[in-house]
Design a protein around this motif. Sequence first.
Motif, PDB file in Angstrom:
ATOM      1  N   PRO A  74       0.825  -1.206   0.000  1.00 42.13           N
ATOM      2  CA  PRO A  74       0.000   0.000   0.000  1.00 42.13           C
ATOM      3  C   PRO A  74       0.864   1.263   0.000  1.00 42.13           C
ATOM      4  O   PRO A  74       1.857   1.347   0.716  1.00 42.13           O
ATOM      5  CB  PRO A  74      -0.802  -0.116   1.309  1.00 42.13           C
ATOM      6  N   ILE A  75       0.502   2.206  -0.826  1.00 42.76           N
ATOM      7  CA  ILE A  75       1.212   3.480  -0.880  1.00 42.76           C
ATOM      8  C   ILE A  75       0.212   4.607  -0.667  1.00 42.76           C
ATOM      9  O   ILE A  75      -0.979   4.458  -0.925  1.00 42.76           O
ATOM     10  CB  ILE A  75       1.949   3.666  -2.222  1.00 42.76           C
ATOM     11  N   ALA A  76       0.706   5.728  -0.180  1.00 44.34           N
ATOM     12  CA  ALA A  76      -0.174   6.856   0.125  1.00 44.34           C
ATOM     13  C   ALA A  76       0.015   8.022  -0.829  1.00 44.34           C
ATOM     14  O   ALA A  76      -0.726   9.002  -0.734  1.00 44.34           O
ATOM     15  CB  ALA A  76       0.053   7.331   1.565  1.00 44.34           C
ATOM     16  N   ARG A  77       0.991   7.921  -1.755  1.00 47.10           N
ATOM     17  CA  ARG A  77       1.161   9.014  -2.717  1.00 47.10           C
ATOM     18  C   ARG A  77       1.918   8.523  -3.939  1.00 47.10           C
ATOM     19  O   ARG A  77       2.748   7.622  -3.854  1.00 47.10           O
ATOM     20  CB  ARG A  77       1.869  10.216  -2.089  1.00 47.10           C
ATOM     21  N   VAL A  78       1.570   9.136  -5.064  1.00 44.07           N
ATOM     22  CA  VAL A  78       2.318   8.945  -6.299  1.00 44.07           C
ATOM     23  C   VAL A  78       2.532  10.320  -6.916  1.00 44.07           C
ATOM     24  O   VAL A  78       1.719  11.224  -6.725  1.00 44.07           O
ATOM     25  CB  VAL A  78       1.574   8.036  -7.305  1.00 44.07           C
ATOM     26  N   SER A  79       3.623  10.491  -7.622  1.00 37.94           N
ATOM     27  CA  SER A  79       3.896  11.783  -8.249  1.00 37.94           C
ATOM     28  C   SER A  79       4.557  11.570  -9.596  1.00 37.94           C
ATOM     29  O   SER A  79       5.135  10.509  -9.866  1.00 37.94           O
ATOM     30  CB  SER A  79       4.785  12.655  -7.354  1.00 37.94           C
ATOM     31  N   TYR A  80       4.459  12.596 -10.425  1.00 40.39           N
ATOM     32  CA  TYR A  80       5.022  12.500 -11.766  1.00 40.39           C
ATOM     33  C   TYR A  80       5.543  13.866 -12.179  1.00 40.39           C
ATOM     34  O   TYR A  80       4.806  14.857 -12.162  1.00 40.39           O
ATOM     35  CB  TYR A  80       3.961  12.024 -12.756  1.00 40.39           C
ATOM     36  N   LYS A  81       6.826  13.913 -12.516  1.00 37.35           N
ATOM     37  CA  LYS A  81       7.438  15.132 -13.043  1.00 37.35           C
ATOM     38  C   LYS A  81       7.205  15.153 -14.547  1.00 37.35           C
ATOM     39  O   LYS A  81       7.670  14.272 -15.271  1.00 37.35           O
ATOM     40  CB  LYS A  81       8.936  15.127 -12.726  1.00 37.35           C
TER      41      LYS A  81
END
Length: 291
Positions: A74-81
């Motif tokens: 389980p992850i609580a964040r994803v980001s993309y540059k």
Amino acid sequence: MSYFFKSIATWSFWRYELLSGEALAKLLATVGALYLFMEIIDFLGIYTKAEYSKFAIIPMICFAALFVVITRRPIARVSYKVPGRDYVVEVRIGDIFAGTNDVVVSTNTTFDTSMANGLIATDSLQGQVATRFFQSNTDDIDKQLQIDLANANGTPRADAPGKGIEYPIGTVARVKGHGRTFYFVAMSRLNAQGTASTTIREVEDALSSLWTFIRTHGELKNLSVPLMGTGRGRIGYPRKKMAERMAESFADGSKDQVFSNRLSIVIRPEDAENFGVNLYQIRDYLVQGLH
């Protein structure tokens, strides 16, 4: 209990992350990579495949399964540059007020703030701004809202359940407190009974107007925005899809001029759990849709 541990106990986590086609593909790919490694060390004479391979398959499968579980936890964040652009789009699960970002607050077209008459719930985004940053003093919020609303095109509304002046969808007004700016954006309408509602088109129009306002009035600070319209706005639209549309709207608004270096689209933990939000799928969209 944190979102991490709650996620493990939900069926959506197991269905999307561990029992999915993607997880099976990763398991098979890992087993294949291990077998290739075994072929190489057999060729080099380090390992005798013919003698031990039938026993090696069991630890290989176990190791591959462990690898899949660890990498799809389980992850609580994803980001993309976004390539070639000076901004990052992030989707995270948690408290929208955590950190120091400026915050976008969805509101109705009459900019009602009073919690005493029941139009604004104390646990709503607006209610939390009032209780957590203004000691429930909505008069202070109203005074600040009027500064920007003085330049907006308001019209009288006879059947309004609260304030009697209504503004167009997408009208934005700022409230400042504790070193942060809260951008109140009109994206829903109250009916005569005080029930709010909006549409996908109205949310998109509100977002477009919001980016324009921040571009001309903002200070290039990081922004946190909620999943607009999915709560009291009553839009019957999947939260994953709404996060994707909001990310796309932000990217479109930033084509000519960057007005924020990081957009955080924030999903409430209870919504992520109840509606099976899959951040891995959202991350895939960010990579594919915003490149």
